[in-house]
Design an enzyme around this catalytic site. Structure first.
Site, PDB file in Angstrom:
ATOM      1  N   TYR A 303       0.861  -1.202   0.000  1.00 47.04           N
ATOM      2  CA  TYR A 303       0.000   0.000   0.000  1.00 47.04           C
ATOM      3  C   TYR A 303       0.891   1.244   0.000  1.00 47.04           C
ATOM      4  O   TYR A 303       0.729   2.145  -0.831  1.00 47.04           O
ATOM      5  CB  TYR A 303      -0.902  -0.014   1.236  1.00 47.04           C
ATOM      6  CG  TYR A 303      -1.613   1.289   1.479  1.00 47.04           C
ATOM      7  CD1 TYR A 303      -2.636   1.703   0.635  1.00 47.04           C
ATOM      8  CD2 TYR A 303      -1.253   2.123   2.543  1.00 47.04           C
ATOM      9  CE1 TYR A 303      -3.291   2.907   0.845  1.00 47.04           C
ATOM     10  CE2 TYR A 303      -1.902   3.325   2.754  1.00 47.04           C
ATOM     11  CZ  TYR A 303      -2.920   3.710   1.908  1.00 47.04           C
ATOM     12  OH  TYR A 303      -3.556   4.904   2.115  1.00 47.04           O
TER      13      TYR A 303
HETATM   14  O1  UGB Z   1      -2.251   6.813   7.809  1.00 47.77           O
HETATM   15  C1  UGB Z   1      -2.253   6.059   6.861  1.00 47.77           C
HETATM   16  O2  UGB Z   1      -1.620   6.273   5.854  1.00 47.77           O
HETATM   17  C2  UGB Z   1      -3.003   4.791   6.935  1.00 47.77           C
HETATM   18  O3  UGB Z   1      -3.884   4.851   8.053  1.00 47.77           O
HETATM   19  C3  UGB Z   1      -4.586   3.661   8.276  1.00 47.77           C
HETATM   20  O4  UGB Z   1      -3.681   2.622   8.556  1.00 47.77           O
HETATM   21  P1  UGB Z   1      -3.306   2.332  10.051  1.00 47.77           P
HETATM   22  O5  UGB Z   1      -2.682   3.511  10.677  1.00 47.77           O
HETATM   23  O6  UGB Z   1      -2.543   1.082  10.057  1.00 47.77           O
HETATM   24  O7  UGB Z   1      -4.742   2.190  10.728  1.00 47.77           O
HETATM   25  P2  UGB Z   1      -5.478   0.928  11.349  1.00 47.77           P
HETATM   26  O8  UGB Z   1      -5.513  -0.159  10.386  1.00 47.77           O
HETATM   27  O9  UGB Z   1      -6.761   1.432  11.854  1.00 47.77           O
HETATM   28  O10 UGB Z   1      -4.548   0.537  12.556  1.00 47.77           O
HETATM   29  C4  UGB Z   1      -4.377   1.422  13.653  1.00 47.77           C
HETATM   30  C5  UGB Z   1      -3.486   0.796  14.680  1.00 47.77           C
HETATM   31  O11 UGB Z   1      -4.138  -0.337  15.211  1.00 47.77           O
HETATM   32  C6  UGB Z   1      -3.265  -1.452  15.181  1.00 47.77           C
HETATM   33  N1  UGB Z   1      -4.066  -2.682  15.017  1.00 47.77           N
HETATM   34  C7  UGB Z   1      -4.704  -2.915  13.881  1.00 47.77           C
HETATM   35  C8  UGB Z   1      -5.479  -4.048  13.734  1.00 47.77           C
HETATM   36  C9  UGB Z   1      -5.565  -4.955  14.802  1.00 47.77           C
HETATM   37  O12 UGB Z   1      -6.251  -5.993  14.718  1.00 47.77           O
HETATM   38  N2  UGB Z   1      -4.893  -4.681  15.930  1.00 47.77           N
HETATM   39  C10 UGB Z   1      -4.137  -3.563  16.079  1.00 47.77           C
HETATM   40  O13 UGB Z   1      -3.547  -3.359  17.129  1.00 47.77           O
HETATM   41  C11 UGB Z   1      -2.336  -1.201  14.041  1.00 47.77           C
HETATM   42  O14 UGB Z   1      -1.144  -1.913  14.198  1.00 47.77           O
HETATM   43  C12 UGB Z   1      -2.168   0.291  14.123  1.00 47.77           C
HETATM   44  O15 UGB Z   1      -1.156   0.586  15.016  1.00 47.77           O
HETATM   45  C13 UGB Z   1      -5.413   3.315   7.088  1.00 47.77           C
HETATM   46  O16 UGB Z   1      -6.058   2.075   7.286  1.00 47.77           O
HETATM   47  C14 UGB Z   1      -4.608   3.272   5.832  1.00 47.77           C
HETATM   48  O17 UGB Z   1      -5.465   3.101   4.727  1.00 47.77           O
HETATM   49  C15 UGB Z   1      -3.774   4.504   5.662  1.00 47.77           C
HETATM   50  O18 UGB Z   1      -4.554   5.571   5.278  1.00 47.77           O
END
Ligand code: UGB
Length: 493
Positions: A303
């Protein structure tokens, strides 16, 4: 008007239409109709109601035919009784008819080809409205109607998405013309996208259901409307899903982006483009807060790599074609009408259902953190980018001078750990979460994000005002009302 003239013979039907159309006066048309009704061949009927030689496709009138020499090879006539009329066939007549039939077939073929192209370019229908009919064009134009001085005309891609729907509503409310486009894919529950669309349509925003890879459709839209701006938010989102379906990232974030830039660079006038990149381009960087001037060559997920590639592609289109382009690096955007694939969203669902959630942990038990950014703040950043974007300098695919190229972080600048985010949810949901701590899987996640927003503050007057506590409270409020409403509508007969 032809239905009472029609017979079961389709070629006769077509001939009747063509001949009728050619006749000039109402009187001729009336007489022609009467003769056809009584069984005369269309060409004969034309011949009978018109002066000799007046219409090249007419057969000789009966009076003239009586005196016509029976020259072999020129005109050979036979008479027989046909519904009380004399039926005359002639090779001369046949050759004229043959020509007409030929051109008719060509016409029908061309029409069929045009319809086929529209059908397979995906623009033949919007909802159930055919592109070939006016209502579709009217919807498009009406949606783009500007209601304030110097208002923008914005094409919003991904308009049924989370950020896209919010930005569209904001622009429409202040009087800009807004047209949406969205492919309504099923990456997450399409009923949420349909609900967002309903919200947009209520405010007069028409959403074209199509993929941004559909070049013919984009061309059609640009030929119908002079967009001043494109807010490009259509993308394959989600960091972890890239391991499941890598092709969808290439399709939307690379091929789709190129297709969109192609349409923009060919447009005349060229619009200014504002598009969504991502905080994920900072990848495994350790220096915080992340600045736009930092290197971004260590993406941790496909991504992130496609977003980084998008930034490079943007540079190319700016350089070669003079497109004005602004990229926005969003930092974990959340809020009402959000994306169900994001942690805060599916944690909420799980907590309410009493299910266990997995909270990831970095090496050595380090808590993961995100610079969670509330949707209203991000919308303000998007709109400020549109408002400050300079015009593209090219036109019709030719550059006429250097154009603006910008990149901004849109974050909150106050990272919160994932366990703290869960605590806030517990508080607003008034439920305890069942937590399972697991090591961060190697699936594209990064340990933390933190935005430096100095540039956006300076150039966009971007100042986020919503902290995670306030933002999640609003989200939970929306979540409860959205699900109780959709539960009610589901239980309706
Ligand atoms: O800023 C971005 O560029 C991206 O932001 C977002 O990604 P992320 O920041 O990864 O958000 P998100 O999936 O909500 O995980 C949040 C936290 O929860 C943790 N997480 C996640 C899943 C889980 O089961 N457990 C967990 O601890 C995980 O490890 C993380 O620390 C958008 O989805 C992406 O499309 C893109 O726009």
């Amino acid at each position: 008007m032809h239905e009472h003239l029609l017979t079961s013979d389709p070629s006769r039907e077509d001939r009747v239409k063509v001949h009728w159309w050619y006749l000039k006066t109402a009187k001729e048309k009336l007489q022609f109709k009467a003769l056809c009704k009584r069984g005369l061949s269309p060409a004969m009927a034309v011949g009978s109601v018109s002066k000799p030689g007046q219409y090249p496709h007419a057969a000789m009138p009966l009076s003239v035919q009586d005196n016509f020499p029976s020259t072999p090879g020129k005109a050979k006539m036979e008479r027989n009784n046909y519904f009380g009329f004399t039926k005359i066939t002639s090779r001369w007549h046949s050759s004229i008819s043959a020509k007409f039939s030929f051109w008719l077939v060509v016409l029908v073929f061309l029409l069929a080809f045009a319809v086929f192209r529209l059908k397979f370019s995906g623009i033949h229908t919007i909802g159930h409205v055919s592109l070939l009919t006016d209502p579709w064009v009217k919807h498009v134009k009406h949606s783009c109607h500007v209601k304030r001085d110097d208002g923008l005309v914005v094409l919003v891609t991904g308009s049924a998405g989370f950020v896209g729907s919010h930005v569209s509503l904001y622009l429409k409310k202040r009087g800009d013309g807004v047209l949406g486009i969205d492919n309504f894919n099923n990456y997450y529950d399409p009923s949420l996208k349909a609900a967002r669309r309903a919200l947009l349509e209520k405010q007069g925003i028409f959403v074209v259901e199509a993929d941004i890879n559909d070049a013919a459709l984009l061309q059609t839209l640009f030929s119908l409307v002079s967009f001043t701006h494109v807010m490009h938010l259509a993308a394959q989102a989600g960091v972890r899903y890239a391991m499941e379906n890598p092709g969808s990232y290439v399709h939307s974030n690379i091929a789709g982006l190129v297709g969109l830039f192609e349409a923009c660079k060919n447009a005349n006038p060229q619009p200014a483009v504002v598009w969504a990149s991502s905080s994920s381009v900072y990848g495994l960087n350790r220096k915080v807060p992340f600045s736009e001037f930092d290197r971004t060559d260590k993406p941790a997920s496909l991504y992130a790599a496609t977003k980084k590639a998008g930034e490079m592609i943007a540079h190319t289109y700016n350089h070669i074609y003079g497109l004005s382009i602004t990229g926005l690096r969003f930092f974990t955007v959340y809020g009402p009408w959000g994306r169900p694939d994001m942690a805060y969203f599916f944690f909420t669902k799980a907590i309410l259902e009493g299910k266990t959630i997995n909270v990831y942990q970095g090496p050595n038990g380090v808590e993961l953190a995100r610079d969670f950014t509330y949707i209203d703040d991000v919308v303000k950043g998007c709109v400020a980018s549109l408002d400050t974007a300079q015009r593209s300098t090219g036109s019709g695919g030719k550059k006429k001078g250097p154009a603006q190229l910008r990149m901004f972080n849109l974050g909150n600048t106050k990272p919160v750990t994932v366990p703290d985010m869960v605590k806030i949810l517990e508080k607003h949901l008034k439920r305890k979460a069942h937590i399972n701590i697991v090591s961060m899987p190697r699936n594209g996640d990064v340990p933390f994000t933190h935005a430096n927003i100095t540039l956006a503050q300076r150039q966009l007057s971007y100042n986020p005002t919503t902290d995670l506590e306030t933002g999640l409270k609003k989200f939970v409020h929306w979540y409860r009302s959205y699900h109780s409403n959709s539960d009610k509508s589901r239980s309706r007969p």
